[in-house]
Design an enzyme around this catalytic site. Sequence first.
Site, mmCIF file in Angstrom:
data_model
loop_
_atom_site.group_PDB
_atom_site.id
_atom_site.type_symbol
_atom_site.label_atom_id
_atom_site.label_comp_id
_atom_site.label_asym_id
_atom_site.label_seq_id
_atom_site.Cartn_x
_atom_site.Cartn_y
_atom_site.Cartn_z
ATOM 1 N N GLY A 140 47.588 46.699 38.685
ATOM 2 C CA GLY A 140 47.260 45.448 37.997
ATOM 3 C C GLY A 140 46.323 45.644 36.819
ATOM 4 O O GLY A 140 46.415 44.938 35.803
ATOM 5 N N ASP A 157 44.118 38.702 43.806
ATOM 6 C CA ASP A 157 44.007 38.752 45.267
ATOM 7 C C ASP A 157 43.749 40.205 45.655
ATOM 8 O O ASP A 157 44.637 40.899 46.151
ATOM 9 C CB ASP A 157 45.329 38.234 45.855
ATOM 10 C CG ASP A 157 45.291 38.169 47.377
ATOM 11 O OD1 ASP A 157 44.293 38.614 47.969
ATOM 12 O OD2 ASP A 157 46.284 37.702 47.957
#
Lengths: 279, 279
Positions: A140, A157
């Site tokens: 990410g 998350d």
Amino acid sequence: MKFDLWYSEYQTKSLKLSTKVKDVLYTGKSEFQEIQIIDTYDFGKVLILDNTYQTTERDEFIYHELISHPALFTHPNPKTVLVIGGGDGGTVREVVKHPSVESIDFVELDEKVVEACKEHMPKLSCEIDNPKVNTLFTDGIKYVAETEKKYDVILVDCPDPVGPAKGLFEEEFYKNVFKCLTDDGIMVQQTESPLFNTDLIKDVGNYLKEAGFGIIKPLVCTIPTYPSGFWNFTVASKKYNPLESDREEIKEKLKEIDTIYYDEDVHIGVFLATPKYLK
Amino acid sequence: MKFDLWYSEYQTKSLKLSTKVKDVLYTGKSEFQEIQIIDTYDFGKVLILDNTYQTTERDEFIYHELISHPALFTHPNPKTVLVIGGGDGGTVREVVKHPSVESIDFVELDEKVVEACKEHMPKLSCEIDNPKVNTLFTDGIKYVAETEKKYDVILVDCPDPVGPAKGLFEEEFYKNVFKCLTDDGIMVQQTESPLFNTDLIKDVGNYLKEAGFGIIKPLVCTIPTYPSGFWNFTVASKKYNPLESDREEIKEKLKEIDTIYYDEDVHIGVFLATPKYLK
């Protein structure tokens, strides 16, 4: 001889939370981490990564509803959403509930976690194969640095800031998240315990400010299996203030969206309930 | 040989929270219960009654501020307060902070708990000898049944509903509390975990309604060492609704009252943040 099987997490060097194990459903190792899924008496199925409780069937609705809905209901019309991490699929499941959302890019580092959760935790992973969801197995941190796409909402998350997740709590990452958001975009990240990690929460707040976010709000809740149970999400927004959301409008939208924890009062309450010392 | 000393509480038959012990400060037995005070690495000094965490120096401000201030700031001018239980003195300490309060009747069953906390947990017990505080060592259930006094605010700082505390969660008790409150009086009670004890919370709500309270509101927070960490207080009021309190007025009053957790936003937030499924 008869053995009791317990799983214990050292949440600090001197604090240990132990759950009695009914069954070990999965145990494996990816190139990133050790993965376990166990069945327990108090929390149902539990995902454990590198000996750390990640999510449990019994209380996952708290985490997954509160990482997603406060942002998705603050934005008046979220169409494009990026979910970073959350391999169990719980966050993606909540995002899919919003009729306005047209596409979800789900960027998870570890394919093995997703595979294990698809097999053993379908209550959480049930929407990963939804046609609106585009799953990418990549880092990410690298993704937000390189992509030219813009999102209305970005949900981070992530696990604790150790190992590969460390960069998800650093200045550079927040700058790239800001870049990847539309002009009225909103991001949310889990930001650890307001009892044990106040310095980290303060640092994240400062990085978000430096990245350009005008509205930064912590929200608090309880995640029973995390260290201290007292937990924090940080919401950063370019334009919309969650505290100024129209509660009646949220109530109206909620007629089409099933939740267990979140409602139009919780939308405001979780921000207002943030302790004075954290503000 | 070198031993690590740990204290473990079985929070359910299959859930255990363990803290590493620095020192055992007190261990004793009264006619009601076993009493321990230990010093720990993560929570400082910890009071344990019958093998159950009661309060810890590190996070006691959450419990004690939230059992007391939401009611004391909802009532416009609380003068007389009854505290039932709370032998550590933390609740009494918060009540004493309110300049309007003229007298506090502190009804605690177990004198030995108060003595131990006076000696070893002065941060909590520091106001027990305040001239406004009238300490009575007797059973709170019997006290509210027999007294003819009326109070503006009654705070029930009770242990779990087992043993002598069971009656503090029964219909008869709430009727007597209603009787002991002035016409605009407010009561608050700790009412266990919204994750593990939803039936109890519902029962208490029904008993309070039957007792005659028109306004009954649950509030939620995190108490790290209690089972699941997810915790609930129930506020029952004859006249004033905490959600209709004037936040500016509370802010003004807070200039004279030191708090760590509670402020005028928390006053509203802890009620609004109550999960949908509990409302």
